[in-house]
Design an enzyme around this catalytic site. Structure first.
Site, mmCIF file in Angstrom:
data_model
loop_
_atom_site.group_PDB
_atom_site.id
_atom_site.type_symbol
_atom_site.label_atom_id
_atom_site.label_comp_id
_atom_site.label_asym_id
_atom_site.label_seq_id
_atom_site.Cartn_x
_atom_site.Cartn_y
_atom_site.Cartn_z
ATOM 1 N N TYR A 200 -1.057 -7.498 -3.953
ATOM 2 C CA TYR A 200 -0.655 -7.364 -2.509
ATOM 3 C C TYR A 200 -1.381 -8.416 -1.629
ATOM 4 C CZ TYR A 200 -0.277 -5.337 2.334
ATOM 5 O OH TYR A 200 -0.024 -5.300 3.407
ATOM 6 N N GLU B 198 3.009 -10.680 5.574
ATOM 7 C CA GLU B 198 2.675 -9.659 4.461
ATOM 8 C C GLU B 198 3.473 -10.187 3.206
ATOM 9 O OE1 GLU B 198 2.629 -4.908 3.929
ATOM 10 O OE2 GLU B 198 3.988 -5.551 4.934
#
Length: 434
Positions: free
Chosen positions: A156, A244
């Site tokens: 992530y 993101e």
């Protein structure tokens, strides 16, 4: 947005994912395929993909970009997360499908122009105006898409603007592929945060900390550091508010690949990011907010029953609060500003009355720069153009208040007047029960 991680690790700086979609902020949000194209321009590794807006474009994309592929991924392009688990209103399950090439046109046809409902769209869903097609391959754990390369690891990565450090903050986790909320719950010790000095920019040391936090299994360290720095450069130079990537994937040939792309941009930078803001997709936005933006009004739709028209953001928020205090629920935030014209007031009423949930309208004006007589004239003109079928409660105070009240009185309109804000909110809530 995410409200935070567990215990001491938690901070407001981690507000990046799920609940962000539920907050109707005025920030440009672009589609995944657009984000991937932008990342590619900055030298970030992304999967090969093509966007298509019709079945004919899908067919051409297969012929031109993927002539030898036996299997492809078709991903609906809507500005909301949870596509894979979403449901189309035509009955199709899932907004992401892995299918044999000879079935791509059929599945894409069932997506294009259809409404996809996910956890983040709300029950009304969002229309699919584009589908993205990319080469499909199978992971050891998941099925995902990239350039014929098996992914051996998922991580992530995000960059946000952090109030606490007053600058960009990079958040990284050695685990990825699921929501940051789930990662925070399951792997709190594996999430790292690296604040970046907004004046100095990202350093090799900063990027190295991020790579160490990602803990790639085989990707070259220097190449990984370079990818992190390119992502920061993109964030900084394009006025991002959120970048993101989930997952940031590691391939079998030791490359980091941005297997997903979510980017938001600061609306205040629209004047210098014209190419990026040209990517805006109004079909994915609340039509009331689009209309308000055209009229230069500040509007955010909510779920209540009392429509609000106020001048000044602070007064608008106070009005919403006192409506709640009296047991009502505001249907919107609408700030007409300090220098609104009669035409803007008319447009404001059109927007308010277009909301079927609105059962009463509260007009709360404290005239300073904004004159009460202008608001009153706008209300009267709006009544002539818009069929007002709900009670309208008006509280005027300040500059030219006597003229404003006289205009309303002489209009013959059936208005409910209020002496102060508390009185106005009380009457608005009571009007709902009649």
């Amino acid at each position: 947005m995410v409200r935070g991680l567990l215990k001491q690790l938690t901070s407001r700086s981690l507000s990046v994912a799920g609940k962000w979609q539920q907050q109707q902020l005025r920030r440009l949000n672009i589609h995944e395929y657009q984000g991937a194209e932008l990342m590619s321009k900055y030298g970030v590794n992304v999967p090969k993909g093509v966007a298509a807006g019709s079945v004919d474009e899908v067919k051409k994309a297969i012929q031109d970009a993927f002539p030898k592929e036996s299997e492809l991924v078709v991903k609906s392009q809507v500005l909301a997360g949870g596509r894979g688990l979403g449901t189309f209103k035509n009955g199709l399950k899932g907004g992401v499908h892995i299918v044999p090439t000879n079935q791509v046109e059929d599945i894409a046809g069932k997506m294009l122009g259809q409404i996809l409902v996910t956890k983040q769209t709300g029950p009304l869903g969002k229309i699919v105006s584009k589908v993205g097609i990319a080469i499909c391959f199978k992971l050891s754990v998941h099925v995902y898409l990239c350039q014929k390369l098996s992914l051996v690891n998922e991580m992530y990565f995000s960059i946000i603007l952090d109030r606490k450090s007053a600058g960009p903050l990079i958040i990284a986790c050695a685990k990825g592929g699921t929501s940051i909320e789930d990662l925070a719950e399951k792997f709190p010790d594996q999430i790292i945060k690296v604040p970046i000095d907004v004046f100095t920019g990202i350093t090799d040391e900063d990027a190295a900390k991020v790579v160490d936090g990602l803990a790639p299994k085989g990707a070259d360290r220097n190449s990984s550091i370079d990818q992190v720095k390119k992502l920061y450069k993109l964030f900084s130079e394009t006025d991002c508010t959120l970048l993101e990537i989930n997952p940031l994937a590691e391939t079998a040939d030791n490359q980091l690949v941005a297997a997903d792309a979510k980017l938001n941009f600061d609306d205040n930078a629209a004047y210098r990011q014209k190419e990026i803001f040209a990517l805006r997709d109004p079909s994915q936005e609340d039509p009331r907010e689009v209309a308000a933006a055209k009229a230069d009004l500040n509007y955010i739709g909510l779920d209540g029953e009392i429509g609000c028209m106020v001048n000044g953001a602070g007064l608008a928020m106070a009005t919403m609060d006192i409506i709640k205090l009296h047991g009502g629920t505001p249907a919107n935030f609408l700030d007409v500003g300090g220098n609104a014209s009669e035409n803007q007031v008319v447009e404001a009423f059109k927007i308010l009355t277009s909301d079927e949930k609105v059962k009463a309208i509260l007009v709360n004006i404290f005239g300073g720069i904004m004159k009460c007589d202008v608001i009153a004239s706008g209300i009267v003109n709006a009544a002539k153009l818009v069929k007002l079928e709900v009670p309208v409660i008006v509280r005027l105070e300040g500059t030219n208040v006597d003229q404003g009240k006289r205009i309303l009185k002489e209009s013959g309109m059936a208005l409910i007047t209020a002496e102060d804000l508390d009185d106005a909110a009380d009457k608005a809530v009571k009007a709902l029960k009649k």
